[in-house]
Design an enzyme around this catalytic site. Structure first.
Site, PDB file in Angstrom:
ATOM      1  N   GLY A  20      -6.891  22.421  28.768  1.00  0.00           N
ATOM      2  CA  GLY A  20      -8.055  21.883  27.674  1.00  0.00           C
ATOM      3  C   GLY A  20      -8.071  22.867  26.546  1.00  0.00           C
ATOM      4  O   GLY A  20      -7.838  24.166  26.812  1.00  0.00           O
ATOM      5  N   SER A  21      -8.293  22.575  25.501  1.00  0.00           N
ATOM      6  CA  SER A  21      -8.245  23.298  24.213  1.00  0.00           C
ATOM      7  C   SER A  21      -9.454  22.842  23.037  1.00  0.00           C
ATOM      8  O   SER A  21      -9.118  23.136  21.960  1.00  0.00           O
ATOM      9  CB  SER A  21      -7.141  23.400  23.795  1.00  0.00           C
ATOM     10  OG  SER A  21      -6.386  22.412  23.284  1.00  0.00           O
ATOM     11  N   GLY A  22     -10.306  22.503  23.490  1.00  0.00           N
ATOM     12  CA  GLY A  22     -11.478  21.790  22.502  1.00  0.00           C
ATOM     13  C   GLY A  22     -12.214  23.165  22.235  1.00  0.00           C
ATOM     14  O   GLY A  22     -11.808  24.286  22.528  1.00  0.00           O
ATOM     15  N   ASN A  23     -13.280  22.838  21.756  1.00  0.00           N
ATOM     16  CA  ASN A  23     -14.258  24.049  21.217  1.00  0.00           C
ATOM     17  C   ASN A  23     -14.593  24.984  22.499  1.00  0.00           C
ATOM     18  O   ASN A  23     -14.564  26.037  22.456  1.00  0.00           O
ATOM     19  CB  ASN A  23     -15.338  23.597  20.557  1.00  0.00           C
ATOM     20  CG  ASN A  23     -16.457  23.239  21.053  1.00  0.00           C
ATOM     21  OD1 ASN A  23     -16.202  22.357  22.111  1.00  0.00           O
ATOM     22  ND2 ASN A  23     -17.777  22.980  20.372  1.00  0.00           N
ATOM     23  N   PHE A  62     -10.350  12.342  30.083  1.00  0.00           N
ATOM     24  CA  PHE A  62      -9.021  12.348  30.426  1.00  0.00           C
ATOM     25  C   PHE A  62      -8.729  13.044  31.562  1.00  0.00           C
ATOM     26  O   PHE A  62      -7.195  13.374  32.005  1.00  0.00           O
ATOM     27  CB  PHE A  62      -8.467  13.486  29.356  1.00  0.00           C
ATOM     28  CG  PHE A  62      -8.809  12.921  27.840  1.00  0.00           C
ATOM     29  CD1 PHE A  62      -8.571  11.617  27.669  1.00  0.00           C
ATOM     30  CD2 PHE A  62      -9.337  13.877  26.858  1.00  0.00           C
ATOM     31  CE1 PHE A  62      -8.934  11.131  26.300  1.00  0.00           C
ATOM     32  CE2 PHE A  62      -9.583  13.297  25.688  1.00  0.00           C
ATOM     33  CZ  PHE A  62      -9.577  11.807  25.164  1.00  0.00           C
ATOM     34  N   LYS A  90     -18.533  19.005  31.933  1.00  0.00           N
ATOM     35  CA  LYS A  90     -19.989  18.436  32.143  1.00  0.00           C
ATOM     36  C   LYS A  90     -19.731  16.880  32.004  1.00  0.00           C
ATOM     37  O   LYS A  90     -20.207  16.122  30.920  1.00  0.00           O
ATOM     38  CB  LYS A  90     -20.754  19.037  31.307  1.00  0.00           C
ATOM     39  CG  LYS A  90     -21.006  20.483  31.355  1.00  0.00           C
ATOM     40  CD  LYS A  90     -21.989  21.315  30.567  1.00  0.00           C
ATOM     41  CE  LYS A  90     -22.130  22.895  30.674  1.00  0.00           C
ATOM     42  NZ  LYS A  90     -23.166  23.542  29.803  1.00  0.00           N
ATOM     43  N   ALA A 123     -20.552  26.370  22.984  1.00  0.00           N
ATOM     44  CA  ALA A 123     -19.375  27.057  22.583  1.00  0.00           C
ATOM     45  C   ALA A 123     -19.160  27.933  21.325  1.00  0.00           C
ATOM     46  O   ALA A 123     -18.898  29.162  21.556  1.00  0.00           O
ATOM     47  CB  ALA A 123     -18.239  25.882  22.513  1.00  0.00           C
ATOM     48  N   LYS A 173     -27.968  16.938  32.537  1.00  0.00           N
ATOM     49  CA  LYS A 173     -28.811  17.279  31.493  1.00  0.00           C
ATOM     50  C   LYS A 173     -28.325  16.564  30.282  1.00  0.00           C
ATOM     51  O   LYS A 173     -29.156  16.635  29.236  1.00  0.00           O
ATOM     52  CB  LYS A 173     -28.818  19.000  31.430  1.00  0.00           C
ATOM     53  CG  LYS A 173     -27.289  19.300  31.294  1.00  0.00           C
ATOM     54  CD  LYS A 173     -26.758  19.622  29.837  1.00  0.00           C
ATOM     55  CE  LYS A 173     -25.292  20.195  29.827  1.00  0.00           C
ATOM     56  NZ  LYS A 173     -24.914  20.341  28.522  1.00  0.00           N
ATOM     57  N   ASN A 190     -24.964  16.243  21.973  1.00  0.00           N
ATOM     58  CA  ASN A 190     -25.792  15.065  22.439  1.00  0.00           C
ATOM     59  C   ASN A 190     -27.064  14.772  21.858  1.00  0.00           C
ATOM     60  O   ASN A 190     -27.453  13.629  21.251  1.00  0.00           O
ATOM     61  CB  ASN A 190     -25.939  14.859  24.039  1.00  0.00           C
ATOM     62  CG  ASN A 190     -24.626  14.643  25.071  1.00  0.00           C
ATOM     63  OD1 ASN A 190     -24.157  13.859  25.062  1.00  0.00           O
ATOM     64  ND2 ASN A 190     -24.197  16.022  25.351  1.00  0.00           N
TER      65      ASN A 190
END
Length: 369
Positions: A11-14, A98, A121, A156, A207, A272
């Protein structure tokens, strides 16, 4: 010198890119880890150039974590099979939607003796009466490898900036726990390892639902007193839900970074809360706002509320969890946002306040690393 552990970040999101800054730096220290860290990247075109090529040339994820350099030993790899080749430690940090697809591609390609840690999460939807499944359990079942979890008050951009924060690793293995702590801990990223991995993971998922409630509160301009009530009652519902549906959950785990700290952080910052506030103020759908505001990232809170509601409805427990239920109904069933306050008025007590105080006073650090 013993055999080095090779690490792959999936994975390579923020969040994935932020944690890659820490993992990449730690992998270069000492002899425990192979200095090269592969990072699986979902290939995208950015201004006519492949994202993996940009990352490997500039050492920056210009789409998801612009302005922060990745260590040069973090290598972006577009093919998951190539990325995980010979990897001993698999760090899952991608949107939970995913996970099934990526696990299917990984089957039969994992190195013997490998183990994983999930930084995801959320919860997995299942068929039948169960409703939801912990992501760690899903990965364990699909890939037949041990899976620990890492959750905490870890926005992040702040982690990437090197601002001090804490995190919690849930791990039951006495060998893997210390190794994972060495992989993730830094001067600005304090790691505590606990054995209650179930509660750690549930905190990270639940949460986000409460944070949606906090965002609705902000959208209605109700102020910090109301938000404080949402946070407190939300924490109580998180504890009650965990104990209702899962065995062996320890109340003191909710006092770790994965619990109260992550809850507070997410209710005052994070995607969120922001999306929920915009949902109330603009009247646009969650899906529209996700596309407009998140730059390709995915939202977890509303979907998790949907999954949790299935379990509550199936067991006729909606009245015992009015906040979790109200968030679902506002997001998916057309309930007016201002009806959130009614659930606060009618909220039942799940836990005596003295019991909570006792937990804080007597919580022992002996089981922690």
């Amino acid at each position: 010198m013993g055999e080095q552990s090779k690490v792959c970040i999936i994975g390579s999101g923020n969040w994935g890119s932020a944690i890659a800054r820490i993992v990449g730096a730690n992998a270069k220290k000492g002899d425990e880890f192979n200095s090269t860290v592969n990072m699986w990247v979902f290939e995208e075109m950015i201004d006519g150039q492949k994202l993996t090529e940009i990352i490997n040339t500039t050492h920056e994820n210009v789409k998801y974590l612009k302005g922060y350099k990745l260590p040069e030993n973090v290598i972006a790899v577009p093919d998951i099979t190539d990325a995980i080749k010979d990897a001993n430690v698999l760090v899952f940090v991608l949107p939970h939607q995913f996970v099934p697809k990526i696990c299917k591609q990984m089957k039969g390609k994992i190195a013997p003796g490998a183990y994983a840690i999930s930084l995801i999460k959320g919860l997995m939807s299942t068929e039948g009466d169960a409703g939801i499944e912990l992501i760690s359990k899903y990965i364990n079942r699909e890939l037949d490898i041990p899976v620990s979890v890492l959750m905490g008050a870890n926005l992040a951009p702040e982690v990437a900036a090197g601002n001090f924060c804490e995190t919690t690793i849930g791990c039951t293995d006495e060998v893997q726990g210390p190794t994972l702590k060495k992989l993730f801990q830094s001067e600005s990223f304090r790691v505590v390892v606990v054995g209650d991995s179930t509660a750690v993971e549930l905190c990270g998922a639940l949460k986000n639902i409460v944070a949606v409630g906090a965002g609705i509160c902000d959208g209605l301009s109700l102020g910090d007193n109301t938000k404080a009530a949402i946070i407190r009652l939300g924490l109580m519902e998180m504890m009650a839900f965990a104990k209702e549906f899962y065995e062996g959950v320890k109340t003191e785990t909710f006092m770790e970074s994965c619990g109260i700290a992550d809850l507070v952080t997410t209710c005052y910052g994070g995607r969120n809360r922001r999306i929920a506030e915009a949902f109330v103020k603009t009247g646009k759908s969650i899906e529209e706002l996700e596309k407009e505001m998140l730059n390709g990232q995915k939202l977890q809170g509303p979907q998790t509320a949907h999954e949790v509601h299935f379990m509550l409805k199936n067991k006729k427990l909606e009245q015992r969890f009015p906040l979790l239920t109200a968030v679902y109904k506002i997001c998916y069933a057309g309930k007016p946002a201002d009806q959130l306050i009614q659930c606060l008025h009618d909220h039942p007590e799940h836990m005596d306040i003295e019991d909570c105080a006792k937990v804080i006073r007597t919580s022992e650090p002996k089981s922690r690393l």
